[in-house]
Design a protein around this motif. Structure first.
Motif, PDB file in Angstrom:
ATOM      1  N   TRP A  35       0.816  -1.206   0.000  1.00 62.36           N
ATOM      2  CA  TRP A  35       0.000   0.000   0.000  1.00 62.36           C
ATOM      3  C   TRP A  35       0.848   1.253   0.000  1.00 62.36           C
ATOM      4  O   TRP A  35       0.439   2.279  -0.559  1.00 62.36           O
ATOM      5  CB  TRP A  35      -0.920  -0.005   1.228  1.00 62.36           C
ATOM      6  CG  TRP A  35      -2.037  -0.993   1.110  1.00 62.36           C
ATOM      7  CD1 TRP A  35      -2.168  -2.179   1.755  1.00 62.36           C
ATOM      8  CD2 TRP A  35      -3.186  -0.878   0.254  1.00 62.36           C
ATOM      9  NE1 TRP A  35      -3.317  -2.822   1.379  1.00 62.36           N
ATOM     10  CE2 TRP A  35      -3.965  -2.035   0.447  1.00 62.36           C
ATOM     11  CE3 TRP A  35      -3.634   0.089  -0.649  1.00 62.36           C
ATOM     12  CZ2 TRP A  35      -5.166  -2.255  -0.217  1.00 62.36           C
ATOM     13  CZ3 TRP A  35      -4.833  -0.129  -1.316  1.00 62.36           C
ATOM     14  CH2 TRP A  35      -5.584  -1.284  -1.106  1.00 62.36           C
ATOM     15  N   ILE A  43      -6.832   4.857   6.191  1.00 61.29           N
ATOM     16  CA  ILE A  43      -7.060   3.445   5.865  1.00 61.29           C
ATOM     17  C   ILE A  43      -8.532   3.259   5.539  1.00 61.29           C
ATOM     18  O   ILE A  43      -8.894   2.739   4.484  1.00 61.29           O
ATOM     19  CB  ILE A  43      -6.625   2.544   7.036  1.00 61.29           C
ATOM     20  CG1 ILE A  43      -5.140   2.741   7.331  1.00 61.29           C
ATOM     21  CG2 ILE A  43      -6.926   1.073   6.732  1.00 61.29           C
ATOM     22  CD1 ILE A  43      -4.663   2.042   8.603  1.00 61.29           C
ATOM     23  N   PHE A  59      -0.457  -9.951   3.833  1.00 60.10           N
ATOM     24  CA  PHE A  59      -0.875  -8.783   4.610  1.00 60.10           C
ATOM     25  C   PHE A  59       0.307  -7.859   4.868  1.00 60.10           C
ATOM     26  O   PHE A  59       1.452  -8.274   4.851  1.00 60.10           O
ATOM     27  CB  PHE A  59      -1.447  -9.215   5.969  1.00 60.10           C
ATOM     28  CG  PHE A  59      -2.616 -10.153   5.877  1.00 60.10           C
ATOM     29  CD1 PHE A  59      -3.905  -9.658   5.786  1.00 60.10           C
ATOM     30  CD2 PHE A  59      -2.429 -11.519   5.891  1.00 60.10           C
ATOM     31  CE1 PHE A  59      -4.988 -10.521   5.706  1.00 60.10           C
ATOM     32  CE2 PHE A  59      -3.502 -12.398   5.815  1.00 60.10           C
ATOM     33  CZ  PHE A  59      -4.786 -11.889   5.722  1.00 60.10           C
ATOM     34  N   ALA A  61       1.170  -4.626   7.846  1.00 63.68           N
ATOM     35  CA  ALA A  61       0.668  -4.065   9.095  1.00 63.68           C
ATOM     36  C   ALA A  61       1.104  -2.611   9.244  1.00 63.68           C
ATOM     37  O   ALA A  61       2.220  -2.242   8.861  1.00 63.68           O
ATOM     38  CB  ALA A  61       1.170  -4.881  10.276  1.00 63.68           C
ATOM     39  N   ALA A  75      -3.311  -2.034  12.298  1.00 66.19           N
ATOM     40  CA  ALA A  75      -4.183  -2.433  11.197  1.00 66.19           C
ATOM     41  C   ALA A  75      -3.426  -3.434  10.324  1.00 66.19           C
ATOM     42  O   ALA A  75      -2.371  -3.099   9.771  1.00 66.19           O
ATOM     43  CB  ALA A  75      -4.597  -1.218  10.376  1.00 66.19           C
ATOM     44  N   LYS A  76      -3.934  -4.621  10.228  1.00 69.05           N
ATOM     45  CA  LYS A  76      -3.346  -5.682   9.412  1.00 69.05           C
ATOM     46  C   LYS A  76      -4.150  -5.748   8.119  1.00 69.05           C
ATOM     47  O   LYS A  76      -5.249  -6.286   8.086  1.00 69.05           O
ATOM     48  CB  LYS A  76      -3.384  -7.008  10.167  1.00 69.05           C
ATOM     49  CG  LYS A  76      -2.722  -8.166   9.464  1.00 69.05           C
ATOM     50  CD  LYS A  76      -2.738  -9.406  10.339  1.00 69.05           C
ATOM     51  CE  LYS A  76      -2.119 -10.600   9.619  1.00 69.05           C
ATOM     52  NZ  LYS A  76      -2.128 -11.810  10.482  1.00 69.05           N
ATOM     53  N   ILE A  77      -3.575  -5.188   7.038  1.00 66.48           N
ATOM     54  CA  ILE A  77      -4.324  -4.915   5.809  1.00 66.48           C
ATOM     55  C   ILE A  77      -3.963  -5.929   4.730  1.00 66.48           C
ATOM     56  O   ILE A  77      -2.780  -6.230   4.492  1.00 66.48           O
ATOM     57  CB  ILE A  77      -4.028  -3.495   5.295  1.00 66.48           C
ATOM     58  CG1 ILE A  77      -4.150  -2.467   6.432  1.00 66.48           C
ATOM     59  CG2 ILE A  77      -4.978  -3.134   4.160  1.00 66.48           C
ATOM     60  CD1 ILE A  77      -3.714  -1.066   6.024  1.00 66.48           C
ATOM     61  N   ARG A  79      -3.023  -7.156   1.223  1.00 63.93           N
ATOM     62  CA  ARG A  79      -2.230  -6.468   0.194  1.00 63.93           C
ATOM     63  C   ARG A  79      -3.107  -6.110  -1.019  1.00 63.93           C
ATOM     64  O   ARG A  79      -4.098  -6.798  -1.307  1.00 63.93           O
ATOM     65  CB  ARG A  79      -1.046  -7.331  -0.221  1.00 63.93           C
ATOM     66  CG  ARG A  79       0.009  -7.422   0.898  1.00 63.93           C
ATOM     67  CD  ARG A  79       1.335  -7.943   0.376  1.00 63.93           C
ATOM     68  NE  ARG A  79       2.331  -8.005   1.443  1.00 63.93           N
ATOM     69  CZ  ARG A  79       3.089  -6.982   1.829  1.00 63.93           C
ATOM     70  NH1 ARG A  79       2.953  -5.806   1.234  1.00 63.93           N
ATOM     71  NH2 ARG A  79       3.985  -7.133   2.795  1.00 63.93           N
ATOM     72  N   LEU A  92      -8.651 -14.021   6.286  1.00 62.00           N
ATOM     73  CA  LEU A  92      -8.873 -12.854   7.140  1.00 62.00           C
ATOM     74  C   LEU A  92     -10.063 -13.096   8.067  1.00 62.00           C
ATOM     75  O   LEU A  92      -9.989 -12.832   9.277  1.00 62.00           O
ATOM     76  CB  LEU A  92      -9.112 -11.618   6.275  1.00 62.00           C
ATOM     77  CG  LEU A  92      -9.336 -10.298   7.029  1.00 62.00           C
ATOM     78  CD1 LEU A  92      -8.030  -9.767   7.569  1.00 62.00           C
ATOM     79  CD2 LEU A  92      -9.992  -9.260   6.112  1.00 62.00           C
ATOM     80  N   ARG A 119      -9.953  -1.719   1.416  1.00 68.87           N
ATOM     81  CA  ARG A 119      -8.823  -2.151   2.249  1.00 68.87           C
ATOM     82  C   ARG A 119      -9.314  -3.092   3.359  1.00 68.87           C
ATOM     83  O   ARG A 119      -9.437  -2.687   4.518  1.00 68.87           O
ATOM     84  CB  ARG A 119      -8.092  -0.954   2.861  1.00 68.87           C
ATOM     85  CG  ARG A 119      -7.341  -0.098   1.830  1.00 68.87           C
ATOM     86  CD  ARG A 119      -6.371   0.845   2.525  1.00 68.87           C
ATOM     87  NE  ARG A 119      -5.643   1.628   1.553  1.00 68.87           N
ATOM     88  CZ  ARG A 119      -5.850   2.926   1.305  1.00 68.87           C
ATOM     89  NH1 ARG A 119      -6.764   3.580   1.978  1.00 68.87           N
ATOM     90  NH2 ARG A 119      -5.129   3.563   0.392  1.00 68.87           N
ATOM     91  N   HIS A 121      -9.211  -5.402   6.417  1.00 64.60           N
ATOM     92  CA  HIS A 121      -8.160  -5.459   7.423  1.00 64.60           C
ATOM     93  C   HIS A 121      -8.701  -5.862   8.787  1.00 64.60           C
ATOM     94  O   HIS A 121      -9.907  -5.794   9.047  1.00 64.60           O
ATOM     95  CB  HIS A 121      -7.430  -4.115   7.544  1.00 64.60           C
ATOM     96  CG  HIS A 121      -8.285  -2.980   8.030  1.00 64.60           C
ATOM     97  ND1 HIS A 121      -9.134  -2.292   7.195  1.00 64.60           N
ATOM     98  CD2 HIS A 121      -8.418  -2.401   9.261  1.00 64.60           C
ATOM     99  CE1 HIS A 121      -9.747  -1.333   7.888  1.00 64.60           C
ATOM    100  NE2 HIS A 121      -9.337  -1.390   9.142  1.00 64.60           N
TER     101      HIS A 121
END
Length: 323
Positions: A35, A43, A59, A61, A75-77, A79, A92, A119, A121
């Motif tokens: 990101w 976010i 992911f 973070a 925040a664990k987003i 990709r 997720l 996004r 997350h």
């Protein structure tokens, strides 16, 4: 003592001086698969990125500010190239469902999940402190008065996971945040015991995987796999390197090269390691999962050693009936 596989002759123990990589560093993704959020970037509305914390294959973070909670969070987003990938989104959702079931002082808390949108997350507790992996890299092996509380606390977390029928499947130094207490993080491959027993392919991080995680045909995956991960983690903390020889260049399709724990005995622990601690660590690394102690048994073994170091409330004083 760890047992070698029944179909292979055991290799001799290797000397302590042999230094091996820890096998936990993920390759950096291409820029198109990250990101690249800068401080202040949104976010989602009300959740602002502050700093990149790294990430894995699926992911990344970010340290973030959450307006609703009025607090720092992680925040664990997913990709960018995977935001519409069904497999990643299912993972997720599974991690969010696992975290929603958990409440333990030594396990990271999950606060929220955004399962779709631009996004997707997870929102996780922000923990201050270094990982065990980075601490070992910077300072070397831990002292006994650090290892014993760590082992006791992690065995507490694993005893709880066993009781609620969850397996973490990736216990390793990189997934331990040092603090008071330490925290076990990253439940991205965790699942219930029944789903874990249906796994048919390798899962985990090579250097810390139990034999049955490397090759599920060896037996069903369950809580004993996390005990192996704990043993490998404590071995790394005591010795400063992983327990089994890891080739820097190996054939990914050759199980004997990729997973030496399938046929080799571990390195020796350093001279001076207390015999009871050494025995406990090596028992965790038994090839046969049925021969490994339970997490509660590990805590009971470590309690007398820990009791010699602290006057705090540990297992023997918290549960006198155990004695």
């Amino acid at each position: 003592m760890a047992m070698s596989g029944s179909n292979a002759e055991a290799e001799p123990r290797l000397p302590l001086s042999e230094v091996v990589p820890d096998g936990t560093v993920d390759p950096a993704p291409p820029p198109s698969e990250a990101w690249g959020l800068a401080e202040g970037d949104e976010i989602v509305p009300g959740r602002i990125a502050l700093e990149s914390l790294g990430g894995g294959y699926d992911f990344e973070a970010y340290l973030a500010w959450d307006d609703e909670r009025y607090a720092l969070v992680v925040a664990k987003i997913v990709r960018p190239h995977l935001v519409e990938d069904d497999h990643t989104l299912r993972n997720l959702a599974r991690e969010a469902a696992v975290l929603d079931r958990l409440a333990h002082p030594v396990i990271v808390r999950g606060f929220d999940v955004v399962p779709d949108g631009p996004r997707p997350h997870l929102v996780l507790e922000h923990l201050e402190g270094p990982t065990l992996a980075s601490t070992i890299r910077r300072f070397g092996p831990l002292e006994l008065d650090q290892v014993l509380p760590l082992g006791f606390q992690l065995s507490s977390a694993l005893a709880y996971l066993r009781a609620v029928e969850i397996v973490h499947l990736d216990v390793k130094p990189r997934n331990v945040i040092l603090g008071v207490p330490p925290r076990l993080i990253d439940f991205s491959v965790a699942r219930g015991i029944e789903p874990a027993q249906r796994i048919t392919s390798a899962i985990g991080t090579d250097a810390y995987m139990a034999p049955e995680q490397c090759d599920p045909s060896l037996g069903r995956i369950g809580p004993a796999a996390d005990v192996w991960g704990l043993g490998a983690t404590l071995f790394h903390a005591v010795a400063g390197h992983v327990p089994f020889p890891q080739a820097e260049d190996h054939d990914e399709d050759d199980p004997r090269q990729r997973w030496p724990q399938l046929h080799a005995d571990p390195y020796e622990l350093p001279t001076g390691t207390p015999p009871d601690l050494e025995e406990t660590i090596l028992d965790c690394l038994e090839f046969d999962p049925e021969r490994r102690p339970t997490p509660a048994e590990i805590a009971v073994r470590l309690e007398p050693l820990l009791g010699n170091l602290t006057k705090g409330r540990v297992l023997g004083r918290a549960r006198p009936s155990l004695h």
